[in-house]
Design an enzyme around this catalytic site. Structure first.
Site, PDB file in Angstrom:
ATOM      1  N   LYS A   1       0.866  -1.177   0.000  1.00 15.90           N
ATOM      2  CA  LYS A   1       0.000   0.000   0.000  1.00 15.90           C
ATOM      3  C   LYS A   1       0.900   1.223   0.000  1.00 15.90           C
ATOM      4  O   LYS A   1       2.024   1.169   0.509  1.00 15.90           O
ATOM      5  CB  LYS A   1      -0.899   0.014   1.252  1.00 15.90           C
ATOM      6  CG  LYS A   1      -2.167   0.808   1.073  1.00 15.90           C
ATOM      7  CD  LYS A   1      -3.267   0.005   0.426  1.00 15.90           C
ATOM      8  CE  LYS A   1      -4.465   0.869   0.096  1.00 15.90           C
ATOM      9  NZ  LYS A   1      -5.608   0.069  -0.378  1.00 15.90           N
TER      10      LYS A   1
ATOM     11  N   ASP B   1      -7.100   4.194  -4.557  1.00 12.84           N
ATOM     12  CA  ASP B   1      -7.724   4.043  -3.232  1.00 12.84           C
ATOM     13  C   ASP B   1      -8.364   5.408  -2.953  1.00 12.84           C
ATOM     14  O   ASP B   1      -8.625   6.169  -3.906  1.00 12.84           O
ATOM     15  CB  ASP B   1      -6.675   3.653  -2.172  1.00 12.84           C
ATOM     16  CG  ASP B   1      -7.314   3.221  -0.848  1.00 12.84           C
ATOM     17  OD1 ASP B   1      -7.829   2.105  -0.774  1.00 12.84           O
ATOM     18  OD2 ASP B   1      -7.330   4.022   0.116  1.00 12.84           O
TER      19      ASP B   1
END
Ligand code: NDP
Length: 444
Positions: free
Chosen positions: A124, A164
């Protein structure tokens, strides 16, 4: 080290990272039994190696705003685990981004990607840069500066980012453009690309649609029909809007949506025209959900969340820890029978406890929202083959993957009385695959 000792040790070493510790604690507490059945895991200290990221890059991102001022943000990439495939996970742009949040997301991503049945490790990244209120050119300059710093760590077989919160098609396009220029390759590193340069059909819809497919699988275990059910959704971004779209196509009523400023309530359910308005408002004008309330004269609660309204199903699709113990109790008191998470870790540990104690259908994000990264995996496969599949093909594969994830949760999560603990099921299934791969590859 015993599993629980690992958690205590991480608490001591990373006291300022509450979200990371929360995510680790939730997983470790549910896999302890299976971990203890495998003494070979403990001999190589596997759980500690699985909890601590492989590596973290952090860097300054300097960019120039429209007034000619130099602005500085922090950028990060957490490469958590690549035992089963290249690092894979989204990029988040939001003022709240810090290492604790990205470490929790990368940790969760590792288990989620394991569940998808595809070969992807977990990662991430992101920045405390907020696209809110920025011009298109400012967003572009920021994306370029971010990737100019990060591109060397990326690659189609090394690390493949996606979107995201705060990172949609526009941002992915700018980042991929810069990556391509720096790396001098056109191999599709980055997913969520536009169709014209290697994107996959159904990728924008995949997280929301996938969550609804997972919900349908859960409801089927109790013979419940989705038609006519009232659904409370939080957020009004990518995940929330496509969740609403699929639910409405199936005859459910979407009674709420929200953003970080407040929440709307439409007791009879949104119409197709109203949902279309929200899509345009959010994607084209980057407006606020309060503008919807002004346009249609519905109830709007500044700072509100949708969990106090009567509903049958809740699908939190905004951000972490947005549904706490009080909200869970309010949902249960109002007759909620299922919660399926579009966001990552939206329910607090106290809320999860309430759902499990009430024996309702409760799906954690790492299972229910895995459709997004699954279709990202399918985008990588199409890029590698230099092919593009039809929407029907991708949607069918997505349905199958979500059914498969559901089956894994049932296999590892069904309790003696037949109740399926999806938290335990998802964590155990995700863990076992990564653990076996790590065992086979030695201590690295
Ligand atoms: P978007 O940026 O498209 O939308 C996010 C939505 O959540 C917006 O409505 C935003 O409101 C709201 N929101 C963000 N932060 C907060 C906050 N602190 N409090 C209240 N509301 C907030 O993001 P996505 O839809 O892509 O992501 C939503 C969630 O789904 C995240 O948890 C993400 O990690 C998860 N997810 C996303 C996937 C994807 O494919 N995109 C895949 C799997 C999970 P505002 O506009 O006011 O900021």
């Amino acid at each position: 080290m015993k599993a629980i000792d690992v958690v205590n040790d991480l608490k001591r070493r990373f006291p300022a990272e509450p979200e990371y510790i929360q995510a680790v604690e939730e997983v470790v507490s549910t896999i302890e039994d299976v971990y203890n059945e495998h003494p070979e895991f403990e001999r190589v200290n596997l759980i500690e190696r699985l909890c601590i990221p492989d590596r973290i890059f952090s860097f300054r991102v300097s960019w120039i705003d429209d007034k000619g001022r130099v602005r500085n943000n922090m950028g990060y990439r957490v490469q958590h685990n690549n035992a089963i495939g290249p690092y894979k996970g989204g990029i988040r742009f939001h003022s709240s981004v810090n290492l604790s949040i990205l470490k929790f997301l990368a940790f969760e991503q590792t288990f989620k990607n394991s569940l998808t049945t595809l070969a992807m490790g977990g990662a991430k990244g992101g920045s405390d840069f907020s696209p809110r209120g920025k011009s298109d050119m400012e967003v572009m300059r920021f994306c370029q500066a971010f990737v100019a710093e990060l591109w060397r760590q990326l690659g189609p077989d090394r690390d493949v980012p996606a979107g995201d919160i705060g990172v949609g098609g526009r941002e992915v396009g700018y980042m991929y453009g810069m990556y391509k220029k720096m790396a001098r390759e056109n191999t599709g590193t980055f997913t969520g690309k536009a169709l014209e340069f290697g994107g996959s059909l159904v990728r924008p819809e995949a997280t929301g649609y996938g969550n609804v497919y997972f919900l349908l699988n859960m409801l089927a275990t109790r013979g419940i029909d989705i038609k006519g059910k009232r659904v409370a959704i939080s957020g009004s971004g990518n995940v929330a809007t496509y969740t609403a779209k699929k639910l409405m196509a199936l005859g459910a009523k979407v009674i709420s949506m929200s953003d970080s400023d407040g929440c709307i309530h439409v007791p009879d359910g949104l119409s197709e025209e109203q949902l279309e308005y929200i899509f345009t408002l959010k994607n084209l004008y980057r407006g606020r959900i309060s503008e919807f309330a002004e346009e249609y004269g519905c109830e709007y609660v500044p700072g509100g969340k949708p969990w106090g309204y009567p509903c049958d199903i809740a699908m939190p699709s905004a951000t972490q820890n947005e549904l706490d113990g009080d909200a869970a109790r309010a949902l249960l008191a109002n007759g909620c029978i299922a919660v399926s998470e579009g966001a990552n870790m939206p329910s607090t540990p106290e809320a999860i406890k309430e759902f499990l104690a009430a024996r309702i259908l409760y799906a954690p994000g790492k299972a229910a929202n895995a459709g997004g990264v699954s279709v990202s995996g399918l985008e990588m496969a199409q890029n590698a083959q230099k092919q593009a599949w039809t929407a029907e093909e991708v949607d069918e594969k997505l349905r199958r993957i979500m059914a498969d994830i559901h089956a894994q949760c049932v296999k590892y999560g069904q309790e003696a009385d037949g109740y399926v603990n999806y938290v335990k099921g998802a964590n155990t299934a995700g863990f076992m695959k990564v653990a076996r791969a790590m065992m086979a590859q030695g201590v690295l």
